[in-house]
Design a protein around this motif. Structure first.
Motif, PDB file in Angstrom:
ATOM      1  N   ASN A   1      59.713  58.597  42.307  1.00 43.97           N
ATOM      2  CA  ASN A   1      60.760  58.954  42.946  1.00 43.97           C
ATOM      3  C   ASN A   1      62.153  58.927  41.273  1.00 43.97           C
ATOM      4  N   ARG A   2      63.339  60.205  41.396  1.00 47.45           N
ATOM      5  CA  ARG A   2      62.892  60.076  40.285  1.00 47.45           C
ATOM      6  C   ARG A   2      65.161  59.533  40.676  1.00 47.45           C
ATOM      7  N   TRP A   3      64.654  58.617  42.067  1.00 47.51           N
ATOM      8  CA  TRP A   3      66.667  57.781  41.649  1.00 47.51           C
ATOM      9  C   TRP A   3      65.630  56.273  40.911  1.00 47.51           C
ATOM     10  N   TRP A   4      64.408  56.285  41.128  1.00 42.13           N
ATOM     11  CA  TRP A   4      64.482  54.742  40.941  1.00 42.13           C
ATOM     12  C   TRP A   4      63.746  55.262  39.059  1.00 42.13           C
ATOM     13  N   GLN A   5      63.441  56.200  38.656  1.00 33.40           N
ATOM     14  CA  GLN A   5      62.666  57.074  37.687  1.00 33.40           C
ATOM     15  C   GLN A   5      63.861  56.553  36.529  1.00 33.40           C
ATOM     16  N   SER A   6      65.572  57.043  36.977  1.00 31.37           N
ATOM     17  CA  SER A   6      67.154  56.995  36.369  1.00 31.37           C
ATOM     18  C   SER A   6      66.877  55.568  36.012  1.00 31.37           C
TER      19      SER A   6
ATOM     20  N   TRP B   1      64.995  52.742  35.459  1.00 33.17           N
ATOM     21  CA  TRP B   1      63.525  51.768  35.533  1.00 33.17           C
ATOM     22  C   TRP B   1      63.406  50.399  34.830  1.00 33.17           C
ATOM     23  N   TRP B   2      64.954  50.727  34.322  1.00 32.11           N
ATOM     24  CA  TRP B   2      65.208  48.882  33.688  1.00 32.11           C
ATOM     25  C   TRP B   2      65.528  48.592  34.693  1.00 32.11           C
ATOM     26  N   LEU B   3      66.254  48.273  36.021  1.00 31.11           N
ATOM     27  CA  LEU B   3      66.088  47.429  36.762  1.00 31.11           C
ATOM     28  C   LEU B   3      64.322  46.865  37.370  1.00 31.11           C
ATOM     29  N   VAL B   4      64.205  48.161  37.587  1.00 34.61           N
ATOM     30  CA  VAL B   4      63.168  47.482  38.266  1.00 34.61           C
ATOM     31  C   VAL B   4      61.262  46.569  37.339  1.00 34.61           C
TER      32      VAL B   4
ATOM     33  N   LEU C   1      63.477  44.229  34.726  1.00 36.39           N
ATOM     34  CA  LEU C   1      63.802  43.135  35.011  1.00 36.39           C
ATOM     35  C   LEU C   1      62.998  42.385  36.548  1.00 36.39           C
ATOM     36  N   LEU C   2      63.243  43.507  37.354  1.00 35.51           N
ATOM     37  CA  LEU C   2      62.256  42.768  38.558  1.00 35.51           C
ATOM     38  C   LEU C   2      61.011  42.140  38.612  1.00 35.51           C
ATOM     39  N   ILE C   3      60.110  42.776  37.625  1.00 38.00           N
ATOM     40  CA  ILE C   3      58.999  42.585  37.604  1.00 38.00           C
ATOM     41  C   ILE C   3      59.177  41.506  37.157  1.00 38.00           C
ATOM     42  N   ILE C   4      60.016  41.499  35.403  1.00 40.68           N
ATOM     43  CA  ILE C   4      59.524  40.076  35.296  1.00 40.68           C
ATOM     44  C   ILE C   4      59.717  38.759  36.160  1.00 40.68           C
ATOM     45  N   ILE C   5      60.766  39.112  36.936  1.00 40.31           N
ATOM     46  CA  ILE C   5      61.683  38.006  37.857  1.00 40.31           C
ATOM     47  C   ILE C   5      60.624  37.814  38.062  1.00 40.31           C
ATOM     48  N   LEU C   6      59.382  38.676  39.340  1.00 41.63           N
ATOM     49  CA  LEU C   6      58.427  38.559  40.272  1.00 41.63           C
ATOM     50  C   LEU C   6      57.099  37.337  39.738  1.00 41.63           C
ATOM     51  N   ILE C   7      57.148  38.269  37.946  1.00 39.96           N
ATOM     52  CA  ILE C   7      56.509  37.247  37.393  1.00 39.96           C
ATOM     53  C   ILE C   7      56.709  35.746  36.871  1.00 39.96           C
ATOM     54  N   VAL C   8      57.532  35.338  36.911  1.00 42.87           N
ATOM     55  CA  VAL C   8      57.655  34.133  36.046  1.00 42.87           C
ATOM     56  C   VAL C   8      58.576  33.205  36.691  1.00 42.87           C
ATOM     57  N   VAL C   9      59.356  33.273  37.504  1.00 45.93           N
ATOM     58  CA  VAL C   9      59.887  32.552  38.873  1.00 45.93           C
ATOM     59  C   VAL C   9      59.138  32.345  39.484  1.00 45.93           C
ATOM     60  N   PRO C  10      58.465  32.767  40.489  1.00 45.19           N
ATOM     61  CA  PRO C  10      57.137  32.368  41.049  1.00 45.19           C
ATOM     62  C   PRO C  10      56.086  30.395  40.091  1.00 45.19           C
TER      63      PRO C  10
ATOM     64  N   LEU D   1      55.801  48.759  42.959  1.00 45.18           N
ATOM     65  CA  LEU D   1      57.249  49.064  42.669  1.00 45.18           C
ATOM     66  C   LEU D   1      56.683  49.831  41.112  1.00 45.18           C
ATOM     67  N   MET D   2      55.865  49.920  40.560  1.00 45.64           N
ATOM     68  CA  MET D   2      55.792  50.927  39.858  1.00 45.64           C
ATOM     69  C   MET D   2      55.235  52.076  40.229  1.00 45.64           C
TER      70      MET D   2
END
Length: 744
Positions: free
Chosen positions: A499-504, A506-509, A511-520, A492-493
């Motif tokens: 990708n410029r679309w994902w660069q704009s 970045w806050w969504l990514v 949040l997704l990374i935090i979920i991947l760390i915490v939820v499992p 994801l990083m």
């Protein structure tokens, strides 16, 4: 081939090496099924890339190159296996195989390879090249990990001939979950045995040779200690030469690690950049060719002083690239230089792919190249120097965080502010330390005088580190991040980077990374019911987990608490112990509880006397403690645990003979004891279904008694730590052969 083609091949080589860890091919003798699996897997991905990639990457490279890349990846795996060290026919470790024993008293003659360093057990450690087995006059070869008492650890320097008398032992696999794999560590260093030395005899009395890199290193360290003192002086030396070259006190090292400043103590790209930049400026009036020679000699000397460390070698290779660009009057492409440096080093030693220092060095440098410019742009409203001090640790931390979480499972909560605040001091101390080191090589007194100016900056740096480590919640255990999730997060990083679309977004990514760390991690605890019995040399230590509730019974000594209990709790994401019970009588337990208190909070503590700062309660006979659905009760000199429908009975070594048999429960699911002979009355009265002996040794008579009564035996000296889970039953940490498990 153009630059893109070489990039693909270099990445294919690195991916091939990384695949050895995914499929556990880093073992010395992988099965043929593993070979086929990795070859087919890499070949399949190269075919998929050859078909799909030209559609997205139309210009270059062509489909044939992707097939070649697959072949390179497969050859990288074969090369990795070829370079794994193997014991020779006369290796010193073969002595143990001939005697069919795990340890043996020997006298070994040979040559010292490294300077001695003080271990956490207050013994002096050094690497040793074995040449002769004095007991039998047999010629041997091989590398040994040697430790000797601190009183014997003087006058040890590389190249000195001596004989060491002590216990030759074969390292075992980790006996406890999450413990340091000492056996693998030695194997990657080319050593397959260790020697716990007791006596040393030098073969010659001659003085040390007048010159050598180790003498220069010691000359620098002694000069910096003279006017700074041991603490500040060794810290300055470590920041210049790296902690592997300096015997830094363990409390200082641990404080920097806990504060998230471990990189300050490691010789890496920062020091090399400072050094090379200073050389280029000082030689600015010379021709580019002379600048190149001066820079190359400086880099070679610095690598020799610090030792061949992956992080230093990476920086040195990139430094050589910068010098070449200087001579050729061309601009350095940083990403290409990083990739080329990595490929060269991994061709030199492919085993470095699994060296943590190598991995962190490349990830941090990659972060500085691709992320730091973007961060500085967002901080352009600040003065440039301040923006750099903020962006630099942020960029490096972002790319090293997932790996550190996978390896250590702990977050240094105040790492970013600690790095930002200490950055000016670190820069000043590093520059001053290098000037001091240069002067010390020429004239030690001048080096000491320059180092003396660094006292207050170094003192304040230590105070800053201690301040952050003593703040509440300075370190937070979040649980171990799995390998697959770590790779997904890095994917994801990379997506955000490319990708410029994902660069704009970045806050969504983020949040997704935090979920991947915490939820499992949180999900795994929902229905968790687990009992872990650790392999200790003294009395039993166990941890009971029921969802969020944690019970710790006994702490063990300082080493057990520090290197077994705390790492296990970190991997479980545990920051608080709901109930701690001290049920031992050993004098070393105070150190163990003190170490645990420094890292975790204890909600309720039960003991027969105060042994910690936490307020304690007496565990009276007959009284019950309820933690969730688990009940703990003291029965005279035994401890009973009610875990669902199971009754666990814990009896320590010092209380076996003193226990009133009449008060024991008539039915016991699990008997947990220290391995001391229990006697027929015990076994006939309690009649346990399962017995767990926490002891390095267990008498043959005891094993026979348990076998005759049909009691299943687990023994930590043979099986390692024992874990019971509600879903999976009992599991051993060390898998033994069937004939060993059925010893009479």
């Amino acid at each position: 081939m153009n630059r893109d083609s070489w990039t693909v091949l270099c990445l294919a080589y690195a991916i091939g090496l990384l695949s050895t860890g995914v499929l556990e091919l880093s073992n010395p003798n992988p099965s043929w099924q593993q070979w086929i699996a990795v070859a087919v897997g890499l070949g399949f991905f190269s075919i998929v890339a050859a078909i799909s990639m030209p559609r997205f990457w139309r210009r270059e490279p062509r489909w044939q190159l992707w097939l070649v890349a697959g072949l390179v990846a497969i050859l990288a795996v074969a090369y990795f296996q070829f370079r794994i060290p193997q014991p020779g026919s006369n290796d010193i470790s073969r002595v143990l195989e001939k005697g069919n024993s795990k340890s043996q008293i020997v006298t070994v003659g040979g040559k010292i390879l490294t300077q001695g360093k003080l271990t956490s057990n207050q013994r002096v450690q050094f690497w040793f090249e074995a040449k002769k087995l004095e007991n039998t006059n047999e010629q041997v070869t091989g590398k040994l990990y040697v430790t000797v008492p601190i009183s014997k650890g003087t006058d040890l320097y590389p190249g000195r001939q001596l004989t060491v008398t002590g216990i030759l032992y074969q390292p075992r696999s980790p006996a406890n979950p999450g413990s340091f794999d000492f056996k693998t560590y030695l194997a990657r260093q080319g050593a397959f045995a260790g020697l716990k030395g007791q006596q040393i005899q030098f073969k010659e009395r001659k003085k040390a040779p007048p010159w050598g890199l180790w003498q220069l290193r010691q000359r620098i360290i002694n000069a910096q200690i003279r006017w700074l003192g041991n603490r500040e002086g060794l810290l300055v030396s470590s920041m210049v030469l790296g902690q592997r070259a300096v015997d830094l006190p363990h409390n200082i090292r641990d404080s920097f690690i806990k504060a998230g400043l471990a990189h300050v103590l490691a010789a890496s790209g920062f020091q090399v950049s400072l050094l090379l930049g200073a050389v280029i400026r000082l030689t600015g009036s010379l021709s580019p060719q002379k600048q190149f020679i001066s820079g190359l000699c400086t880099l070679g000397l610095y690598v020799g002083l610090t030792g061949i460390q992956p992080s230093v070698m990476r920086a040195a290779v990139m430094g050589v690239g910068a010098l070449i660009a200087l001579v050729a009057d061309r601009k350095v492409k940083q990403l290409g230089s990083l990739l080329l440096a990595g490929t060269i080093l991994l061709l030199f030693n492919p085993l470095w792919i699994w060296d943590l220092g190598f991995q962190l060095s490349f990830l941090a440098t990659f972060g500085l190249i691709v992320t730091m410019p973007a961060l500085e742009k967002r901080l352009d409203w600040l003065p440039p120097a301040i923006a750099t001090f903020i962006a630099l640790p942020l960029a490096a931390s972002l790319w090293t965080f997932p790996l550190l979480l996978h390896v250590f499972s702990v977050v240094a909560t105040y790492s970013i502010p600690a790095n930002i605040i200490s950055a000016p001091l670190v820069t000043a101390i590093s520059l001053g330390g290098m000037v001091s080191a240069t002067a010390a090589v020429i004239y030690p007194l001048a080096g000491s005088a320059i180092a003396g100016v660094l006292y207050y900056p170094t003192y304040f740096l230590i105070q800053i580190v201690q301040f952050f480590t003593t703040l509440p919640g300075s370190s937070l255990a979040v649980g171990q991040l799995s390998l697959s999730l770590m790779l997904l997060i890095y994917g994801l990083m990379v997506l955000v980077w490319l990708n410029r679309w994902w660069q704009s977004r970045w806050w969504l990514v983020s949040l997704l990374i935090i979920i991947l760390i915490v939820v499992p991690i949180r999900y795994n605890r929902l229905n968790l019911l687990q009992v872990s019995v650790f392999a200790t040399k003294q009395e039993p230590v166990l941890i009971v987990q029921e969802r969020e509730k944690v019970i710790l019974i006994n702490s063990g000594d300082l080493n057990t608490a520090k290197y077994t209990i705390i790492p296990f709790l970190n991997r479980q994401g545990i920051n608080q112990i709901d109930c701690a019970v001290d049920f031992t009588s050993g004098v070393n337990r105070i150190d163990g509880w003190s170490e645990i208190e420094e890292n975790l909070s204890i909600k309720r503590f039960f003991s027969d006397r105060p042994i910690s700062r936490t307020e304690y309660q007496s565990l009276s006979v007959g009284n019950k403690i309820s933690i969730g659905s688990i009940e703990i009760q003291s029965i005279n000199n035994a401890l009973q645990l009610q875990i669902q429908k199971q009754i666990w009975l814990l009896v320590t070594e010092s209380r076996v003979d003193a226990t009133n048999l009449a008060m024991l429960p008539k039915t016991v699911s699990v008997l947990l004891w220290s391995g001391k002979s229990l006697g027929k009355k015990w076994l006939d009265l309690v009649k346990p279904e399962i017995a767990i002996a926490v002891s390095p040794t267990l008498s043959q008579q005891t094993r026979q008694q348990l076998q005759q009564r049909g009691i299943q035996l687990y023994w930590t000296g043979r099986d390692g730590a024992i874990q019971w889970r509600r879903e999976g039953g009992f599991q051993k940490t060390i898998e033994t052969q069937e004939q060993e498990a059925n010893l009479p």
